[in-house]
Design an enzyme around this catalytic site. Structure first.
Site, mmCIF file in Angstrom:
data_model
loop_
_atom_site.group_PDB
_atom_site.id
_atom_site.type_symbol
_atom_site.label_atom_id
_atom_site.label_comp_id
_atom_site.label_asym_id
_atom_site.label_seq_id
_atom_site.Cartn_x
_atom_site.Cartn_y
_atom_site.Cartn_z
ATOM 1 N N ASP A 1 -4.838 3.482 -1.581
ATOM 2 C CA ASP A 1 -5.858 3.776 -0.576
ATOM 3 C C ASP A 1 -6.419 5.178 -0.810
ATOM 4 O O ASP A 1 -5.731 6.172 -0.589
ATOM 5 C CB ASP A 1 -5.258 3.683 0.829
ATOM 6 C CG ASP A 1 -5.014 2.240 1.241
ATOM 7 O OD1 ASP A 1 -5.978 1.453 1.213
ATOM 8 O OD2 ASP A 1 -3.873 1.896 1.585
ATOM 9 N N MET B 1 -12.363 4.396 -0.507
ATOM 10 C CA MET B 1 -13.031 4.641 0.775
ATOM 11 C C MET B 1 -13.676 6.012 0.694
ATOM 12 O O MET B 1 -13.269 6.971 1.358
ATOM 13 C CB MET B 1 -12.006 4.555 1.918
ATOM 14 C CG MET B 1 -11.526 3.148 2.188
ATOM 15 S SD MET B 1 -10.043 3.078 3.238
ATOM 16 C CE MET B 1 -8.757 3.210 1.991
ATOM 17 N N MET C 1 -9.036 7.958 0.238
ATOM 18 C CA MET C 1 -9.880 8.354 1.373
ATOM 19 C C MET C 1 -10.355 9.792 1.180
ATOM 20 O O MET C 1 -9.587 10.638 0.707
ATOM 21 C CB MET C 1 -9.106 8.234 2.685
ATOM 22 C CG MET C 1 -8.474 6.874 2.907
ATOM 23 S SD MET C 1 -7.651 6.791 4.513
ATOM 24 C CE MET C 1 -6.681 5.293 4.307
ATOM 25 N N MET D 1 -11.224 -5.990 5.370
ATOM 26 C CA MET D 1 -10.418 -5.108 6.205
ATOM 27 C C MET D 1 -10.173 -5.794 7.544
ATOM 28 O O MET D 1 -11.119 -6.210 8.221
ATOM 29 C CB MET D 1 -11.128 -3.773 6.426
ATOM 30 C CG MET D 1 -11.370 -2.962 5.164
ATOM 31 S SD MET D 1 -9.830 -2.547 4.315
ATOM 32 C CE MET D 1 -8.981 -1.564 5.558
ATOM 33 N N HIS E 1 -1.155 -1.123 -4.353
ATOM 34 C CA HIS E 1 -2.426 -0.879 -3.670
ATOM 35 C C HIS E 1 -2.567 0.602 -3.356
ATOM 36 O O HIS E 1 -1.669 1.227 -2.804
ATOM 37 C CB HIS E 1 -2.511 -1.693 -2.375
ATOM 38 C CG HIS E 1 -3.861 -1.641 -1.733
ATOM 39 N ND1 HIS E 1 -4.909 -2.411 -2.170
ATOM 40 C CD2 HIS E 1 -4.339 -0.890 -0.701
ATOM 41 C CE1 HIS E 1 -5.982 -2.158 -1.430
ATOM 42 N NE2 HIS E 1 -5.657 -1.235 -0.530
ATOM 43 N N ASP F 1 -6.428 -6.642 4.134
ATOM 44 C CA ASP F 1 -5.777 -5.340 4.258
ATOM 45 C C ASP F 1 -5.823 -4.906 5.718
ATOM 46 O O ASP F 1 -6.902 -4.701 6.277
ATOM 47 C CB ASP F 1 -6.501 -4.321 3.371
ATOM 48 C CG ASP F 1 -5.854 -2.935 3.404
ATOM 49 O OD1 ASP F 1 -4.868 -2.744 4.143
ATOM 50 O OD2 ASP F 1 -6.335 -2.046 2.675
ATOM 51 N N SER G 1 0.838 -1.193 0.000
ATOM 52 C CA SER G 1 0.000 0.000 0.000
ATOM 53 C C SER G 1 0.874 1.244 0.000
ATOM 54 O O SER G 1 1.670 1.449 0.926
ATOM 55 C CB SER G 1 -0.899 0.023 1.232
ATOM 56 O OG SER G 1 -1.484 1.300 1.377
ATOM 57 N N HIS H 1 -8.550 1.105 -3.957
ATOM 58 C CA HIS H 1 -9.510 0.836 -2.878
ATOM 59 C C HIS H 1 -10.166 2.162 -2.519
ATOM 60 O O HIS H 1 -9.548 3.037 -1.902
ATOM 61 C CB HIS H 1 -8.753 0.225 -1.692
ATOM 62 C CG HIS H 1 -9.563 0.106 -0.448
ATOM 63 N ND1 HIS H 1 -8.982 -0.086 0.789
ATOM 64 C CD2 HIS H 1 -10.904 0.153 -0.219
ATOM 65 C CE1 HIS H 1 -9.926 -0.155 1.709
ATOM 66 N NE2 HIS H 1 -11.104 0.003 1.117
#
Length: 233
Positions: free
Chosen positions: A40, A74, A42, A143, A38, A181, A13, A72
């Site tokens: 992330d 979020m 957010m 998660m 990966h 993850d 990540s 991913h």
């Protein structure tokens, strides 16, 4: 499960990478043997943190990164960013079912854009969201921490949830990856794999390894991951 070793993939990540040298960091971790980048994403709404968007994904592609990028999301609402990440060059796009008003439609948007689609389950989110969409899912991401920040400890209860997700995937007969993850480290990756995971997100365990002056500092931790996974079926 078959008797052949499973196809395990390591997905560092970049949340834990040095963003001032991101292209170099990604190059080095892929050269060390990582399989997937990966991402992330957010939004400071769905989770209490703000990170990166599609422009960074696009920049890595322009930099020359050809490995799969696993975005991913979020974020809430999610559909608009799905299109942006398709255009930016993502390979996998995963999202949280709570962040979509129409889960089936969001999954179809991803697939229609030529990407692989996945659902993400927080520690307290039930797997029942998979019940009517398994045929549109290429990845299930569990998660093992509450999303929002890197460096958290693995929640042991996730092992039972992994076993349940693996049973669902195997019973479906579909080619679906099972990703984990949060808190993945050398000393627990084998146990996590035995519970059913085949794709492993690791942030701080990889990017905080060794000395920053050493361009090969990621080799040892990724090699240790592989050694722990060797022989697990």
């Amino acid at each position: 499960m078959t008797d052949a070793p499973r196809d395990f993939l390591i997905a560092p990540s970049i949340l834990s990478a040095d963003f001032a040298r991101l292209g170099e960091e990604v190059d080095n971790v892929l050269a060390a043997g990582a399989d997937i980048v990966h991402f992330d994403v957010m939004d400071n709404h769905y989770v209490p943190n703000l990170t990166i968007g599609p422009l960074v994904c696009e920049a890595l592609r322009r930099h020359g990164v050809t490995a799969p990028i696993d975005a991913h999301l979020m974020v809430r609402p999610v559909d608009r960013l799905i299109g942006d990440f398709i255009d930016a060059g993502a390979s996998y796009i995963t999202f949280h079912p709570e962040a979509s008003d129409h889960i089936d439609r969001s999954l179809q948007l991803i697939r229609d854009g030529g990407c692989k689609a996945g659902l993400v389950f927080n520690p307290a989110t039930p797997l029942a969201y998979l019940d009517h969409v398994m045929d549109k899912v290429d990845m299930v991401l569990l998660m093992s921490v509450n999303p929002g920040f890197g460096g958290q400890a693995f929640l042991p209860g996730t092992l039972d949830k992994l076993r349940a997700a693996r049973q669902r995937i195997d019973a479906s007969g579909l080619d679906i990856r099972l990703e984990i993850d949060g808190g993945v480290k050398v000393d627990n990756i084998a146990e996590i794999a035995r519970a059913g995971a085949d794709t492993f997100v690791a942030g701080s365990a990889v990017f905080q390894a060794g000395s920053e002056a050493d361009p090969h500092r990621y080799d040892s931790v990724i090699r240790e991951f592989r050694e722990q996974l060797a022989g697990i079926r």
